[in-house]
Every structure is written in structure tokens, then in C-alpha cells.
Enzyme design. Sequence first.
Site, PDB file in Angstrom:
ATOM      1  CG  ASN A   1      11.912 -10.361  -6.954  1.00  0.00           C
ATOM      2  OD1 ASN A   1      12.077 -11.547  -7.225  1.00  0.00           O
ATOM      3  ND2 ASN A   1      12.623  -9.743  -6.030  1.00  0.00           N
TER       4      ASN A   1
ATOM      5  CG  HIS B   1       6.495   0.226  -9.118  1.00  0.00           C
ATOM      6  ND1 HIS B   1       7.329   0.557  -8.065  1.00  0.00           N
ATOM      7  CD2 HIS B   1       6.459  -1.127  -9.149  1.00  0.00           C
ATOM      8  CE1 HIS B   1       7.772  -0.553  -7.500  1.00  0.00           C
ATOM      9  NE2 HIS B   1       7.263  -1.588  -8.125  1.00  0.00           N
TER      10      HIS B   1
ATOM     11  CG  ASP C   1       3.897  -9.328  -4.910  1.00  0.00           C
ATOM     12  OD1 ASP C   1       4.046  -8.312  -4.185  1.00  0.00           O
ATOM     13  OD2 ASP C   1       4.845  -9.891  -5.479  1.00  0.00           O
TER      14      ASP C   1
ATOM     15  N   GLY D   1       7.263  -5.311 -10.115  1.00  0.00           N
ATOM     16  CA  GLY D   1       5.963  -5.244  -9.450  1.00  0.00           C
ATOM     17  C   GLY D   1       4.831  -4.910 -10.398  1.00  0.00           C
TER      18      GLY D   1
ATOM     19  CG  LEU E   1      -1.979  -1.186   1.182  1.00  0.00           C
ATOM     20  CD1 LEU E   1      -2.915  -1.090   2.389  1.00  0.00           C
ATOM     21  CD2 LEU E   1      -2.785  -1.245  -0.109  1.00  0.00           C
TER      22      LEU E   1
HETATM   23 ZN   LIG Z   1       8.079 -10.473  -2.289  1.00  0.00          ZN
END
Ligand SMILES: [Zn+2]
Length: 427
Positions: A277, A308, A304, A323, A63
Site C-alpha cells: 500500500n 510481516h 517503506d 507491505g 521497525l
Molecule cells: Zn504508507
Amino acid sequence: MSRVFIRGGTVVDETGSRRADVLVADGAIVAVGQALDVGGATLVLDAGGCLVAPGLVDLHAHLRQPGGEEAETIETGTRAGALGGYTAVVAMPNTEPAIDCASVVRDVLELAEGATAAVYPAGAITVGRSGRQLAPLAEMAALGVRLFTDDGAGVQDGRLMRRALEYASALGVTLAQHCEDDRLAAEGHLHEGEWSSRLGIPGVPAEAEEVMVGRDIALARLTGAPVHFLHLSTAGSIELVRSAKAEGLAVTAEAAPHHFTLTAAAAAGYDPVFKVNPPLRTDADVAAVRSALADGTIDAIATDHAPHPAEAKELPFDQAPPGMLGLETALALGLGELGLPAAHVLGLFSWRPARIAGVAHEHGGPIAPGRPAHLCVVDPNAPWVVDPDRLASRSRNTPYAGRTLTGRARHTVFRGEPVVIDGEAQR
Ligand SMILES: [Zn+2]
């Protein structure tokens, strides 16, 4: 507080499925049954053709608050969560500063007070997530933190991880590992294999994940402490967890939607939106994740969710941060892409992660009178197109832009209040 009447749906929870209306008042479920009387001034939510489930629980969201507000805030992240059907989100501690002591936990809980989903901060295992010194787990546990992780990095030092497990076990909390051996993964940006060779991008071998899964299974055996494995991505990791569970060890695991829907081939155009990742892997790894979600080796789907800002994701592949967004697309990918019964999928999203997060007293429980009213009403057949400009997240880095997905949270009820009605956020 509102009285909310959810009419004409199929209630699905851990106890099974049945046609029933649900009446909510004062933040709690007050009645569940056929043809309930609406009574006084009640907001009616149509659930025709829909599943009425306990609210979803995300074990793994970034977050970004404090410190990363240009990418996401607790307000925008929980709004994205509510639109995705989530009523509870575990917030990862790789913030700035890291959530590694009581004062930062308190800050996050305070920021979350007006949010549209419950926020459960995960605490760091080590001070500053630097892997050198154990964080004050007890003072964070005293504030209700139940999950601890250095996510973004794995705890490299096996002796420190052993001590952390012994300490966590005594406190009754769970450690969650981002399995990545730093030295094996160093300089890699994509799964090591066909596509890293073709594109000339240094790779991360599957073994960078698997050696840490193997080590932590050994440490779970040594200490008797529970271990939760974050975002498993390789067939080898899954096989290790399958045999650890067969042995009776207290291990649990999650997988992210991108690891059962995308492979390294997606990065063929060097678009950093596909950098994540652990990295996107192979068809065989995707197949292994799917069968592990079907047979229970993987306990939960976790997003996950990693927002960004556009300028970061416009850098060259090797410089862009890893990400992807996840909160608004996860449920549709689970319902539409796995080929599993909806009730099984809802378990992967709700009651099973609720237990791992230590929040089952509040979230994911049976839909029954007296229970807290955290619910999502899911239309499993609704088609929709992912439009990055229409996402509630402050960021736009979804790898599913332009894709038609099937299945969507239609209404979300949090603490008895409708926070999403007909796919529209109410605040
Ligand atoms: Zn991770």
C-alpha cells in the site's frame, strides 16, 4: 574506538567525486586524501573498485517495535539496514502502541541505543493515528522528532490537517502524508485497472492517492508549511508535485523501489508478497516514477520496509497485510534499475533524504575531516542473488526472491565503527 582506514576507493558526496583514502578515528573522519599514511594499529577496509559515500538515510521503515516483534525488532531492522548501506533510519509510528507521545518516543530511543544504525522515530500526527485529535507534537519535537506522520493511514480530515500544518510550522517540524482517501480506497487490494479486473480482486484507483496529494498541496499553499509526500506511486500524483514545486511550494516527495521496478502484473499468481500500500501500479506509473527520480521531482528513494511474519503473508490476497521488505535490496535496485549515474542515485539515498529527515547535521554530509563517520562503501558492479533465508530481517517477505541484482554495500561504518565488513554484519 577503532581507527579505520578505507583504502583505494572513489569518494562520492554532494560536492562531487574524487579518488581518495579516508581515515576515521574516534567516531569522526580525520583525513581524506590520496595515499594517506595508515599509521598505527588500524583496521584497513579495501575499497578498490568501490564508491565511498555518506551512509544512506531511509525516510520510511517499519521497525515494528514496540508491539510487532514477531515481524521485526529495532535490532534486526537496523542490522538489515546496515547490510543495505544505511546508517540512519526513520522509524514509522504505526507501532503498538503508536509513537504518539513523549514516553513512547523515549522507549524507542532507548531500544535503539545498541543498534547498528541511528534510529529517528517519526511521531504520529494524531493520537493513536486515529485521525481525530492532534497528538502532542511539541513534547515529541522537544525530544528531537523532526518528522510526523500517521503512515499506514492518511489524515482524512482536511481541517485537522490544516491545524496540524500550522502547528508543525510553528515548531519547525515537517508533516509527512500517506496519501490515501479512505473512502475511495475502501475494500481495494490491488491497483484498479487491467489486473484487478482480470484477477477479480477489488481495486484501489490512482485517484485515492491523487485527491489527497492535491488537497495537501492546497494546504501547503494555504499554510506555508512544508509537506512531505510518502511513497508516491502514480503518474498523476507526480504531475501534481511537479507543478507545486514549479510554483515554489515547500513540498518534497519520496518513492519506494517497488514502485519503480514492479507493476500490478506481478500479482498475477495471487501471491500476497506483491500486496503493498499504495499498490503496484501500471507501466506508465513506473515510467513516471523513474523520470521523477531523474529530474528531481521526487527527492528521495525510501524503502517503506514493511516486514510481516510468514503466517500473515500466507493468507489469501484479500486478507494478507500489505507491505514488503526493502532495506537490504533498495540500494541495488536504485543503482541497477534506474539507469542513472551512481552519484545521482547516492544523492537520492543519502544527502537528499537526510535534509528531509532533519538529520543533515549528522548524516549525508560531505566526506571531510571533522564530520561524523557514518559511511558506506558500495561496490556498484557486484552481482548477487536475493535469498530470503539469508536476509537479516526477522521476516522473509521480499518480492525479489531469486532475482539477481547488481550493486551492494560492501562495508558500512556507523559512528566510526565497521558494522558491516565485506557484506557480513559484525554484530
Ligand atoms: Zn504508507
